[in-house]
Scaffold this motif. Structure first.
Motif, PDB file in Angstrom:
ATOM      1  N   GLU A 368    -132.962 -64.104 -30.195  1.00 23.16           N
ATOM      2  CA  GLU A 368    -133.066 -62.728 -29.674  1.00 23.16           C
ATOM      3  C   GLU A 368    -133.698 -62.660 -28.293  1.00 23.16           C
ATOM      4  OE1 GLU A 368    -133.476 -62.421 -34.229  1.00 23.16           O
ATOM      5  OE2 GLU A 368    -134.150 -63.795 -32.656  1.00 23.16           O
ATOM      6  N   ALA A 369    -134.410 -63.709 -27.879  1.00 26.98           N
ATOM      7  CA  ALA A 369    -135.184 -63.654 -26.627  1.00 26.98           C
ATOM      8  C   ALA A 369    -134.474 -64.288 -25.432  1.00 26.98           C
ATOM      9  CB  ALA A 369    -136.546 -64.318 -26.843  1.00 26.98           C
ATOM     10  N   ILE A 370    -133.224 -64.745 -25.608  1.00 29.04           N
ATOM     11  CA  ILE A 370    -132.526 -65.303 -24.438  1.00 29.04           C
ATOM     12  C   ILE A 370    -132.099 -64.162 -23.507  1.00 29.04           C
ATOM     13  CG2 ILE A 370    -131.709 -67.440 -25.509  1.00 29.04           C
ATOM     14  CD1 ILE A 370    -129.040 -66.097 -26.073  1.00 29.04           C
ATOM     15  N   SER A 371    -131.592 -64.521 -22.323  1.00 27.85           N
ATOM     16  CA  SER A 371    -131.242 -63.486 -21.350  1.00 27.85           C
ATOM     17  C   SER A 371    -130.153 -62.571 -21.908  1.00 27.85           C
ATOM     18  CB  SER A 371    -130.752 -64.123 -20.056  1.00 27.85           C
ATOM     19  OG  SER A 371    -129.399 -64.529 -20.172  1.00 27.85           O
ATOM     20  N   TYR A 372    -130.141 -61.337 -21.411  1.00 31.30           N
ATOM     21  CA  TYR A 372    -129.209 -60.317 -21.921  1.00 31.30           C
ATOM     22  C   TYR A 372    -127.755 -60.742 -21.789  1.00 31.30           C
ATOM     23  CZ  TYR A 372    -130.435 -59.245 -17.030  1.00 31.30           C
ATOM     24  OH  TYR A 372    -130.748 -59.345 -15.698  1.00 31.30           O
ATOM     25  N   HIS A 373    -127.414 -61.471 -20.712  1.00 33.97           N
ATOM     26  CA  HIS A 373    -126.029 -61.915 -20.519  1.00 33.97           C
ATOM     27  C   HIS A 373    -125.644 -62.922 -21.609  1.00 33.97           C
ATOM     28  CE1 HIS A 373    -122.355 -63.029 -18.433  1.00 33.97           C
ATOM     29  NE2 HIS A 373    -122.755 -64.272 -18.290  1.00 33.97           N
ATOM     30  N   GLN A 374    -126.491 -63.921 -21.796  1.00 30.25           N
ATOM     31  CA  GLN A 374    -126.223 -64.914 -22.843  1.00 30.25           C
ATOM     32  C   GLN A 374    -126.159 -64.263 -24.220  1.00 30.25           C
ATOM     33  OE1 GLN A 374    -129.493 -67.829 -21.755  1.00 30.25           O
ATOM     34  NE2 GLN A 374    -127.962 -69.252 -22.547  1.00 30.25           N
ATOM     35  N   PHE A 375    -127.076 -63.329 -24.457  1.00 25.02           N
ATOM     36  CA  PHE A 375    -127.152 -62.646 -25.759  1.00 25.02           C
ATOM     37  C   PHE A 375    -125.836 -61.926 -26.054  1.00 25.02           C
ATOM     38  CE2 PHE A 375    -128.048 -59.198 -28.618  1.00 25.02           C
ATOM     39  CZ  PHE A 375    -129.090 -59.604 -29.439  1.00 25.02           C
ATOM     40  N   ALA A 376    -125.355 -61.148 -25.072  1.00 29.69           N
ATOM     41  CA  ALA A 376    -124.120 -60.382 -25.292  1.00 29.69           C
ATOM     42  C   ALA A 376    -122.904 -61.298 -25.409  1.00 29.69           C
ATOM     43  CB  ALA A 376    -123.935 -59.366 -24.167  1.00 29.69           C
ATOM     44  N   LEU A 377    -122.905 -62.434 -24.674  1.00 29.03           N
ATOM     45  CA  LEU A 377    -121.804 -63.394 -24.833  1.00 29.03           C
ATOM     46  C   LEU A 377    -121.766 -63.932 -26.268  1.00 29.03           C
ATOM     47  CD1 LEU A 377    -121.782 -65.525 -21.513  1.00 29.03           C
ATOM     48  CD2 LEU A 377    -120.199 -63.704 -22.189  1.00 29.03           C
ATOM     49  N   GLU A 378    -122.941 -64.130 -26.870  1.00 27.49           N
ATOM     50  CA  GLU A 378    -122.988 -64.559 -28.287  1.00 27.49           C
ATOM     51  C   GLU A 378    -122.425 -63.475 -29.207  1.00 27.49           C
ATOM     52  OE1 GLU A 378    -123.747 -67.458 -29.708  1.00 27.49           O
ATOM     53  OE2 GLU A 378    -124.163 -68.394 -27.771  1.00 27.49           O
ATOM     54  N   MET A 379    -122.712 -62.214 -28.899  1.00 28.30           N
ATOM     55  CA  MET A 379    -122.140 -61.115 -29.687  1.00 28.30           C
ATOM     56  C   MET A 379    -120.617 -61.162 -29.615  1.00 28.30           C
ATOM     57  SD  MET A 379    -124.574 -57.869 -28.644  1.00 28.30           S
ATOM     58  CE  MET A 379    -123.963 -56.734 -29.896  1.00 28.30           C
ATOM     59  N   LEU A 380    -120.096 -61.327 -28.390  1.00 30.55           N
ATOM     60  CA  LEU A 380    -118.639 -61.361 -28.194  1.00 30.55           C
ATOM     61  C   LEU A 380    -118.031 -62.563 -28.914  1.00 30.55           C
ATOM     62  CD1 LEU A 380    -118.635 -60.366 -24.420  1.00 30.55           C
ATOM     63  CD2 LEU A 380    -117.561 -59.026 -26.244  1.00 30.55           C
ATOM     64  N   ALA A 381    -118.725 -63.705 -28.852  1.00 36.02           N
ATOM     65  CA  ALA A 381    -118.210 -64.924 -29.479  1.00 36.02           C
ATOM     66  C   ALA A 381    -118.153 -64.785 -30.999  1.00 36.02           C
ATOM     67  CB  ALA A 381    -119.077 -66.122 -29.093  1.00 36.02           C
ATOM     68  N   ASN A 382    -119.083 -64.000 -31.556  1.00 31.69           N
ATOM     69  CA  ASN A 382    -119.115 -63.810 -33.011  1.00 31.69           C
ATOM     70  C   ASN A 382    -118.161 -62.726 -33.494  1.00 31.69           C
ATOM     71  OD1 ASN A 382    -121.317 -65.406 -34.665  1.00 31.69           O
ATOM     72  ND2 ASN A 382    -122.073 -65.124 -32.583  1.00 31.69           N
ATOM     73  N   GLY A 383    -117.574 -62.008 -32.527  1.00 33.36           N
ATOM     74  CA  GLY A 383    -116.544 -61.039 -32.875  1.00 33.36           C
ATOM     75  C   GLY A 383    -117.070 -59.901 -33.731  1.00 33.36           C
ATOM     76  N   ASN A 384    -116.206 -59.431 -34.632  1.00 28.40           N
ATOM     77  CA  ASN A 384    -116.497 -58.187 -35.357  1.00 28.40           C
ATOM     78  C   ASN A 384    -117.789 -58.208 -36.154  1.00 28.40           C
ATOM     79  OD1 ASN A 384    -114.258 -57.080 -34.285  1.00 28.40           O
ATOM     80  ND2 ASN A 384    -112.935 -57.507 -36.047  1.00 28.40           N
ATOM     81  N   SER A 385    -118.211 -59.393 -36.633  1.00 29.65           N
ATOM     82  CA  SER A 385    -119.413 -59.407 -37.478  1.00 29.65           C
ATOM     83  C   SER A 385    -120.662 -59.040 -36.666  1.00 29.65           C
ATOM     84  CB  SER A 385    -119.584 -60.770 -38.146  1.00 29.65           C
ATOM     85  OG  SER A 385    -119.951 -61.737 -37.183  1.00 29.65           O
ATOM     86  N   ALA A 386    -120.625 -59.248 -35.357  1.00 28.07           N
ATOM     87  CA  ALA A 386    -121.807 -58.971 -34.533  1.00 28.07           C
ATOM     88  C   ALA A 386    -121.628 -57.748 -33.633  1.00 28.07           C
ATOM     89  CB  ALA A 386    -122.156 -60.194 -33.692  1.00 28.07           C
ATOM     90  N   ILE A 387    -120.538 -57.005 -33.820  1.00 25.69           N
ATOM     91  CA  ILE A 387    -120.316 -55.781 -33.032  1.00 25.69           C
ATOM     92  C   ILE A 387    -120.037 -54.636 -34.010  1.00 25.69           C
ATOM     93  CG2 ILE A 387    -118.936 -54.648 -31.254  1.00 25.69           C
ATOM     94  CD1 ILE A 387    -118.128 -57.436 -30.234  1.00 25.69           C
ATOM     95  N   PRO A 388    -121.002 -53.754 -34.297  1.00 26.88           N
ATOM     96  CA  PRO A 388    -122.344 -53.806 -33.721  1.00 26.88           C
ATOM     97  C   PRO A 388    -123.229 -54.835 -34.418  1.00 26.88           C
ATOM     98  CG  PRO A 388    -122.188 -51.979 -35.257  1.00 26.88           C
ATOM     99  CD  PRO A 388    -120.822 -52.601 -35.182  1.00 26.88           C
ATOM    100  N   ALA A 389    -124.275 -55.253 -33.689  1.00 27.66           N
ATOM    101  CA  ALA A 389    -125.373 -55.992 -34.303  1.00 27.66           C
ATOM    102  C   ALA A 389    -126.499 -54.990 -34.546  1.00 27.66           C
ATOM    103  CB  ALA A 389    -125.829 -57.111 -33.376  1.00 27.66           C
ATOM    104  N   PHE A 390    -127.472 -55.363 -35.366  1.00 28.34           N
ATOM    105  CA  PHE A 390    -128.553 -54.440 -35.690  1.00 28.34           C
ATOM    106  C   PHE A 390    -129.887 -54.995 -35.206  1.00 28.34           C
ATOM    107  CE2 PHE A 390    -125.139 -53.951 -38.783  1.00 28.34           C
ATOM    108  CZ  PHE A 390    -124.877 -52.584 -38.675  1.00 28.34           C
ATOM    109  N   LEU A 391    -130.541 -54.239 -34.348  1.00 25.60           N
ATOM    110  CA  LEU A 391    -131.879 -54.592 -33.878  1.00 25.60           C
ATOM    111  C   LEU A 391    -132.879 -53.906 -34.812  1.00 25.60           C
ATOM    112  CD1 LEU A 391    -134.002 -55.642 -31.856  1.00 25.60           C
ATOM    113  CD2 LEU A 391    -133.447 -53.707 -30.380  1.00 25.60           C
TER     114      LEU A 391
END
Length: 575
Positions: A368-391
């Motif tokens: 959760e603490a990596i840079s916002y760009h890297q974080f969002a790229l991980e969301m995109l890479a995980n596809g539907n399961s991580a969009i949305p993600a829950f904070l």
């Protein structure tokens, strides 16, 4: 001089700049400093573009400000750092040009204009674990600016995102937030907070917003003030219709359109494109980003039309970027006026103790603490399961750090619960039900995190293992790791995160003088690009704070210098 009527401007200029974000305004300012008669053309009613909405951070190694924070650095060191991250995603010659021109650009701005910068005392490179990274000295910020100096032109500056202001229009930066949170405990902070509020109260008697400009607004305000002092013409609500070339292929004029009026404006030295990239371009966005994600935090004008006109005369868009855009996780909320707020989660909450992020299965998928760009790229890479993600945060974390648009101290919690932006529950199991997540799995994830908080070691993702991550944690927290803390105190809260672009990386291919290249890699004579209209020298990676604005200033300087080379040498002996 600000114009809205195309009929009121001369028929020709030395330099015409398309776009009035930080890249365009600085390209115009560098041209004017070199003696060029310059016109800025902006299609919206505001100047500032996405820069006005940003923190205004500028990443340029080895400027005159690096020594203010006493970190030893060198261009070789910066190059070594960048090479590890970017590799062959962008042209290394352009990187070399940036590292050389960046400090020169800062010198020229500060010696010949009202733009004043300083180094952040501490703002680590995002990949602080790599060789060549530094903790301070490369990231600069604009000094706060008194918008009252702009007089009537203050209304030209694009206002910040409302959710980043207090009391309906008071801008605050990191320093101000620290003082506001400590006002009940420190006399110095109380004085700072009192001065801020008194100034804002006075401002609202005369202006629709606060006139003390900070962050991106301060940079834009300073650039605009400098242009006004140099009598540079600025046209708003005006679009580029066509780029005109002569028989030899040189750009000789730009056809502009405004309010039904069309005019062909002659160009002697150069047309500089700084239209803000293609984040809001209906076709190119989905084709280039290879996703149907539509959330964007950029200013409304960035629709790639200046790039379209360049493509019509033979230019091309880069295709080697790691990602064609820069990204951040964002929470989305409907405003009272019906518009949509896209709130980027840069550093204030994700990496703090007492928080975690899970996917729709209730599992963590990212540090959760990596840079916002890297974080969002991980969301995109995980596809539907991580969009949305829950904070997710517990009551202690929410109160201490805020959560998205809910402020530290818990300001705004009630309204956020009422409109569904924030979800609350008395137990982890109940929260899981409300989020439609498997409750056993979420409970297991939270218990694991609580174990890591005790030992200070995140065995799954290594959260809190770098200087950068620790910087965005909470050093004053009791635990063994400034990024980890127990998620234990009810009520428990959650909000939804979506990937949002914060600007495009792919852009017009240029050479190291910012000259736009054609399909055969030959310069199109008289045509330049900078800012997000130009391919990022970072190649879709995100090495540090301000890696869009740093190169924007450097290549604005290179474009203006190349365009006005002959003009400047004939007038002043500059080359």
């Amino acid at each position: 001089m600000h114009h809205t009527d195309l009929r009121g401007v001369p028929s020709g200029y030395d330099v015409v700049v398309i776009g009035a974000g930080a890249a365009g305004l600085s390209a115009a300012l560098f041209s004017a400093i070199r003696g060029a008669r310059t016109l800025v053309v902006e299609k919206s009613g505001f100047v500032g573009g996405t820069s006005a909405l940003s923190a205004g951070s500028i990443w340029i190694p080895k400027t005159r400000h690096a020594s203010e924070v006493a970190v030893s650095d060198s261009a070789d060191n910066a190059e070594r750092y960048l090479q590890q991250i970017i590799g062959n995603r962008a042209d290394a010659n352009l990187r070399a040009a940036f590292l050389k021109a960046g400090p020169e650009a800062v010198d020229v701005l500060e010696s010949h204009s009202e733009v004043k910068l300083r180094a952040y005392p501490r703002h680590p490179d995002y990949r602080s674990e790599l060789e060549g990274a530094v903790v301070a000295g490369r990231a600069l910020e604009p000094l706060p600016f008194d918008g009252r100096l702009l007089g009537d032109s203050l209304r030209l500056v694009r206002p910040p995102i409302p959710e980043f202001t207090l009391l309906g229009g008071m801008m605050v930066d990191r320093t101000d937030i620290g003082h506001l949170l400590s006002a009940t405990r420190s006399m110095k902070s109380l004085l700072h907070a009192t001065r801020l509020l008194a100034r804002y109260g006075r401002d609202r008697l005369s202006y629709p917003r606060g006139s003390r400009l900070v962050m991106g607004n301060a940079l834009v305000g300073r650039l605009l003030y400098s242009l006004i002092q140099r009598d540079v013409d600025i046209l708003t609500d005006t679009s580029l219709e066509k780029i005109v070339r002569d028989a030899s292929g040189r750009v000789t004029s730009a056809v502009l359109i405004s309010g039904g009026v069309t005019r062909d404006i002659g160009i002697r030295d150069g047309l500089i494109l700084a239209g803000g990239g293609f984040s809001r371009h209906a076709g190119r966005r989905f084709a280039m980003l290879r996703t149907d994600v539509a959330w964007s935090a950029v200013a409304p004008g960035a629709s790639g039309d200046a790039q379209d006109k360049a493509i019509e005369v033979g230019a091309r868009i880069s295709d080697r970027d790691l990602s064609a855009a820069f990204w951040a996780p964002a929470s989305i909320r409907r405003r009272r006026d019906g518009s949509q707020a896209v709130f980027p989660h840069f550093v204030l909450d994700r990496g703090k103790p007492g928080t975690l992020v899970v996917d729709s299965n209730g599992r963590r998928f990212v540090n959760e603490a990596i840079s916002y760009h890297q974080f969002a790229l991980e969301m995109l890479a995980n596809g539907n399961s991580a969009i949305p993600a829950f904070l997710i945060a517990d009551a202690v974390a929410l109160r201490k750090y805020g959560l998205g648009m809910v402020r530290p101290g818990g300001w705004g919690t009630r309204a956020a619960l009422a409109d569904g932006y924030l979800i609350a529950a008395d137990s982890i199991e109940q929260l899981a039900q409300r989020l439609k997540i498997d409750s056993d799995r979420l409970r297991e994830t939270v218990e694991k995190m609580n174990g890591y908080a005790k030992t200070g070691l995140d065995l799954e993702f290594g959260r809190g293992s770098t200087v950068y991550q620790n910087h965005n944690g909470d050093a004053s927290a009791a635990g063994a790791n400034p990024n980890l803390g127990p998620i234990a105190t009810a009520p428990f809260y959650a909000l939804r995160l979506y990937p949002s672009d914060i600007g495009t990386s792919a852009g017009l291919v240029t050479d190291e003088s910012a000259r736009v290249l054609d399909a055969g890699s030959r310069p199109i004579s008289g045509l330049y690009a900078c800012g997000n209209d130009m391919q990022s020298i970072m190649g879709g990676t995100y090495p540090g704070p301000g890696i869009t604005l740093g190169p924007a200033l450097a290549f604005a300087y290179l474009a203006a210098s190349d365009a006005t080379r002959i003009l400047a040498s004939s007038r002043t002996g500059l080359s």
